[in-house]
Write an enzyme that holds these catalytic residues in place. Structure first.
Site, PDB file in Angstrom:
ATOM      1  N   HIS A   1       0.777  -1.411   0.090  1.00 31.54           N
ATOM      2  CA  HIS A   1      -0.094  -0.217  -0.273  1.00 31.54           C
ATOM      3  C   HIS A   1       1.019   1.193  -0.087  1.00 31.54           C
ATOM      4  O   HIS A   1       0.142   1.947  -0.825  1.00 31.54           O
ATOM      5  CB  HIS A   1      -0.814  -0.113   0.887  1.00 31.54           C
ATOM      6  CG  HIS A   1      -1.660   0.937   1.370  1.00 31.54           C
ATOM      7  ND1 HIS A   1      -3.084   1.373   0.900  1.00 31.54           N
ATOM      8  CD2 HIS A   1      -0.832   2.305   1.951  1.00 31.54           C
ATOM      9  CE1 HIS A   1      -3.160   3.117   1.336  1.00 31.54           C
ATOM     10  NE2 HIS A   1      -2.144   3.121   1.922  1.00 31.54           N
ATOM     11  N   GLU A   2       1.853   1.371   0.685  1.00 37.65           N
ATOM     12  CA  GLU A   2       2.826   2.500   0.874  1.00 37.65           C
ATOM     13  C   GLU A   2       3.456   2.778  -0.273  1.00 37.65           C
ATOM     14  O   GLU A   2       4.288   3.833  -0.783  1.00 37.65           O
ATOM     15  CB  GLU A   2       3.499   2.659   2.726  1.00 37.65           C
ATOM     16  CG  GLU A   2       3.139   2.224   3.674  1.00 37.65           C
ATOM     17  CD  GLU A   2       2.128   3.271   3.634  1.00 37.65           C
ATOM     18  OE1 GLU A   2       2.403   4.323   2.934  1.00 37.65           O
ATOM     19  OE2 GLU A   2       1.575   3.066   4.736  1.00 37.65           O
TER      20      GLU A   2
ATOM     21  N   HIS B   1       1.501   4.100  -2.791  1.00 38.47           N
ATOM     22  CA  HIS B   1       1.664   6.017  -2.656  1.00 38.47           C
ATOM     23  C   HIS B   1       2.892   6.320  -3.755  1.00 38.47           C
ATOM     24  O   HIS B   1       2.662   7.512  -4.376  1.00 38.47           O
ATOM     25  CB  HIS B   1       1.806   6.853  -1.285  1.00 38.47           C
ATOM     26  CG  HIS B   1       0.304   6.572  -0.669  1.00 38.47           C
ATOM     27  ND1 HIS B   1      -0.304   7.035  -1.573  1.00 38.47           N
ATOM     28  CD2 HIS B   1       0.049   5.808  -0.037  1.00 38.47           C
ATOM     29  CE1 HIS B   1      -1.483   6.619  -0.657  1.00 38.47           C
ATOM     30  NE2 HIS B   1      -1.654   5.912   0.526  1.00 38.47           N
TER      31      HIS B   1
ATOM     32  N   GLU C   1      -5.627   7.515  -1.250  1.00 39.50           N
ATOM     33  CA  GLU C   1      -5.365   6.162  -0.056  1.00 39.50           C
ATOM     34  C   GLU C   1      -6.236   4.396  -0.790  1.00 39.50           C
ATOM     35  O   GLU C   1      -5.446   3.872  -1.086  1.00 39.50           O
ATOM     36  CB  GLU C   1      -6.038   6.075   0.737  1.00 39.50           C
ATOM     37  CG  GLU C   1      -5.304   7.486   1.942  1.00 39.50           C
ATOM     38  CD  GLU C   1      -3.989   6.912   2.122  1.00 39.50           C
ATOM     39  OE1 GLU C   1      -3.782   5.474   2.316  1.00 39.50           O
ATOM     40  OE2 GLU C   1      -3.660   7.473   2.526  1.00 39.50           O
TER      41      GLU C   1
END
Length: 423
Positions: A278-279, A282, A358
């Site tokens: 997930h990070e 970004h 997100e």
């Protein structure tokens, strides 16, 4: 005139608090849609009854405190202007030295100290609230130490910002906001660059990830995503909180992947890899640069509006506010009041953009890991550890939530896997 203005401000603040109390505790309901009841997104499925009740109680109190805190700051700034306290701080600073930066430092110290003392009861209540619900594990002395560090970091930063800002106001009454905006670009990038190596270590200890096998897996994922990273760091947060977190911070050579030790102790490797993916999402989707661009755009508009509003209020209500000219440092509380109001008013827009990013990162993570079970269980554990409200009321979501609600995130992951199978 002053007495009437103060009374009006206090009455409006009281009415606002009463209205928000009714909305948060009696009006707004955290309802699970019928279509999602019994699914993995339903808190009744993955939380015990007590955990669900505690999460609702804790979230309601925190939401109420959030909506009270910003207007409380506005009232504080307004009162120190109308009561002449800001003017008194300025006179005191002018009488102590002829050096302008020293005068600014003296003024800012007294303003910052007064603000710290006034807001302390609210901050202390938040601390004890978090302790009582089992989120915070931090001792009072450690909490106070962090508060003192934050005070001096903010104080040192403000001396630089305010000195430059008011120097620009004196040099160019009409264009100071534009010149200030130009300077925010290198300043913001500099802060982002030094944050991981200078500021963050003041609060916590960072060290390379001890689990080298897990680090290898994370770095392999980063390599597949073309993310330059040589080390993964963990930070000792267990002595402060039971909540979980992981993030990518910094820019350039100071960029790093950080895991809280609470995350490492409560999630398994597959769940941690999903969080890391997930990070990485970004980074891959350039969210940090989009965020910088959006921040700079809002800052430009905000400074322009602040300049216009400051000129208007000083011209119209200068006597009430005890401000003779905008470029006088006694006008700083007015500057802080206006910028705080503008930030609060713009938060639904910035939060909407953040929630979109997100959700994109969530989708990237599930596409990268293809591990639905780990993805869902990681968010369920994040909810449990932080007593997060699964489905917040609309107004709370608009103003507070930079991430989609857990209900939205978990249901998206559940539906995503189904759609893949259908394809």
């Amino acid at each position: 005139m002053v007495r009437k203005s103060v009374l009006t401000a206090i009455v409006l603040f009281g009415l606002y608090i009463a209205g928000m109390y009714v909305y948060i505790f009696h009006g707004a309901q955290s309802i699970i849609p019928e279509a999602l009841k019994g699914t993995v997104a339903d808190p009744a499925v993955f939380l015990s009854k007590r955990e669900w009740v505690l999460s609702e109680e804790y979230s309601k109190i925190r939401n109420f405190l959030f909506f009270v805190a910003a207007p409380f700051d506005w009232l504080f700034y307004f009162l120190i202007l109308t009561f002449g306290i800001s003017r008194g701080f300025e006179k005191w600073s002018l009488s102590q030295t002829k050096w302008k930066i020293a005068q600014n430092a003296i003024y800012l110290f007294w303003l910052s100290l007064l603000s710290y003392v006034v807001v302390f009861p609210l901050n202390y209540y938040r601390y004890t609230l978090s302790k009582s619900y089992g989120i915070s594990t931090q001792s009072f002395s450690s909490w106070m130490k962090d508060g003192v560090i934050e005070f001096w970091v903010d104080f040192g930063t403000m001396i630089l910002i305010v000195s430059v800002l008011y120097w620009l106001m004196k040099k160019s009454a009409k264009k100071w906001w534009l010149y200030a905006w130009f300077l925010t670009i290198p300043f913001s990038l500099f802060i982002m660059f030094v944050q991981p190596v200078v500021i963050d270590p003041l609060y916590n200890d960072f060290y390379p990830l001890k689990n080298k096998e897990l680090e290898t897996k994370i770095l392999d994922m980063a390599n597949k995503a073309n993310i330059p990273s040589e080390h993964v760091y963990e930070v000792n947060m267990a002595e402060k909180t039971n909540a979980l977190n992981a993030y990518v911070t910094g820019i350039g050579s100071n960029s790093r992947i950080v895991l809280w030790d609470t995350t490492l102790s409560r999630l398994n490797d597959q769940e941690i890899l999903f969080i890391m993916a997930h990070e990485m999402g970004h980074y891959v989707e350039k969210h940090i640069y989009i965020g910088i661009a959006g921040y700079l755009g809002l800052t430009l508009v905000g400074l322009w509006l602040t300049a216009k509003l400051m000129n208007y209020f000083v011209r119209r209500y200068g006597k009430v506010l005890n401000i003779s000219e905008v470029c006088s440092i006694r006008s700083l509380p007015l500057f802080l009041l206006i910028t705080s109001v503008l930030l609060f008013a713009s938060s639904p827009l910035s939060n909407y953009v953040s929630r979109y990013q997100e959700s994109r990162a969530d989708r990237y993570a599930i596409e990268m890991t293809q591990d639905k079970d780990a993805a869902i269980s990681s968010f369920q554990e994040l909810t449990r550890a932080g007593l997060s409200q699964v489905n917040p009321p609309l107004l709370v979501k608009w103003f507070r939530y930079t991430h989609p609600s857990m209900l939205e995130r978990i249901s998206m992951l559940d539906q995503y896997d189904t759609s893949n199978q259908n394809e």
